[in-house]
Design a protein around this motif. Sequence first.
Motif, PDB file in Angstrom:
ATOM      1  N   GLN A  67       0.842  -1.196   0.000  1.00 25.59           N
ATOM      2  CA  GLN A  67       0.000   0.000   0.000  1.00 25.59           C
ATOM      3  C   GLN A  67       0.878   1.248   0.000  1.00 25.59           C
ATOM      4  O   GLN A  67       1.833   1.334   0.757  1.00 25.59           O
ATOM      5  CB  GLN A  67      -0.893   0.016   1.243  1.00 25.59           C
ATOM      6  N   LYS A  82      -2.875   6.881   4.386  1.00 26.20           N
ATOM      7  CA  LYS A  82      -3.042   5.987   3.243  1.00 26.20           C
ATOM      8  C   LYS A  82      -3.270   6.833   1.989  1.00 26.20           C
ATOM      9  O   LYS A  82      -4.108   7.731   1.992  1.00 26.20           O
ATOM     10  CB  LYS A  82      -4.244   5.076   3.496  1.00 26.20           C
ATOM     11  N   THR A  84      -4.439   6.910  -1.897  1.00 26.66           N
ATOM     12  CA  THR A  84      -5.209   6.104  -2.847  1.00 26.66           C
ATOM     13  C   THR A  84      -5.182   6.653  -4.268  1.00 26.66           C
ATOM     14  O   THR A  84      -5.490   5.934  -5.202  1.00 26.66           O
ATOM     15  CB  THR A  84      -6.676   5.981  -2.387  1.00 26.66           C
ATOM     16  N   ASP A 107      -5.785  -0.462  -8.036  1.00 27.95           N
ATOM     17  CA  ASP A 107      -6.765   0.415  -7.400  1.00 27.95           C
ATOM     18  C   ASP A 107      -6.367   0.745  -5.967  1.00 27.95           C
ATOM     19  O   ASP A 107      -5.727  -0.057  -5.284  1.00 27.95           O
ATOM     20  CB  ASP A 107      -8.144  -0.258  -7.379  1.00 27.95           C
ATOM     21  N   LYS A 108      -6.791   1.924  -5.535  1.00 27.02           N
ATOM     22  CA  LYS A 108      -6.644   2.366  -4.145  1.00 27.02           C
ATOM     23  C   LYS A 108      -5.198   2.463  -3.669  1.00 27.02           C
ATOM     24  O   LYS A 108      -4.906   2.285  -2.492  1.00 27.02           O
ATOM     25  CB  LYS A 108      -7.437   1.469  -3.193  1.00 27.02           C
ATOM     26  N   GLY A 109      -4.260   2.724  -4.595  1.00 23.68           N
ATOM     27  CA  GLY A 109      -2.873   2.948  -4.208  1.00 23.68           C
ATOM     28  C   GLY A 109      -2.098   1.698  -3.844  1.00 23.68           C
ATOM     29  O   GLY A 109      -1.124   1.772  -3.103  1.00 23.68           O
ATOM     30  N   GLU A 162     -11.674   7.268   2.105  1.00 28.37           N
ATOM     31  CA  GLU A 162     -12.144   6.134   1.294  1.00 28.37           C
ATOM     32  C   GLU A 162     -11.890   4.826   1.978  1.00 28.37           C
ATOM     33  O   GLU A 162     -10.959   4.625   2.657  1.00 28.37           O
ATOM     34  CB  GLU A 162     -11.447   6.141  -0.052  1.00 28.37           C
TER      35      GLU A 162
END
Length: 162
Positions: A67, A82, A84, A107-109, A162
Amino acid sequence: RSHDCEYNKGQYLLKDCFLSGSEFEIFNNFFKARRGSRFSFLLKDFADYIVSKQSIGVGDGSRRQFQLYKAYHDEKYPYIRKITIVRENSLKIFLEGREISDWQLKDKGIIALQHPPEEGLNLLASFEFYIVVRFSEDSFDYKLRADGTIEILNVSLLEVIE
């Protein structure tokens, strides 16, 4: 104070903005198209949008997904944000300081590597990022000034987690 979520939501205030008539029209159209607070959009926070060769994980010989995040260092209370949404073409991944290219941004980093890093090898990332925000209200105050500009008095934005 209790911790309601993993990290705090950013708040941004547009105050005392002086716009020409055409600039105000662009802003007003954008605001109305977002239906006030209904729809979110991307914001580049010029005070905080860059990560430079920061560790995003250490290899264990099997893990291939990592991540993206930004670490805010503090002796007592470090903060991990986080990430993203990354600015297109800004992401670079390094393994022990050497740039690599056998990765994919999911997706989402999430970074997916073709091959897991060997145990103990540090994976680093450099990138620019955006945050997702929305207007906090469904209307805003403004006034016409004597010089013909339009002053936006208070428009606040809230980060969307998110």
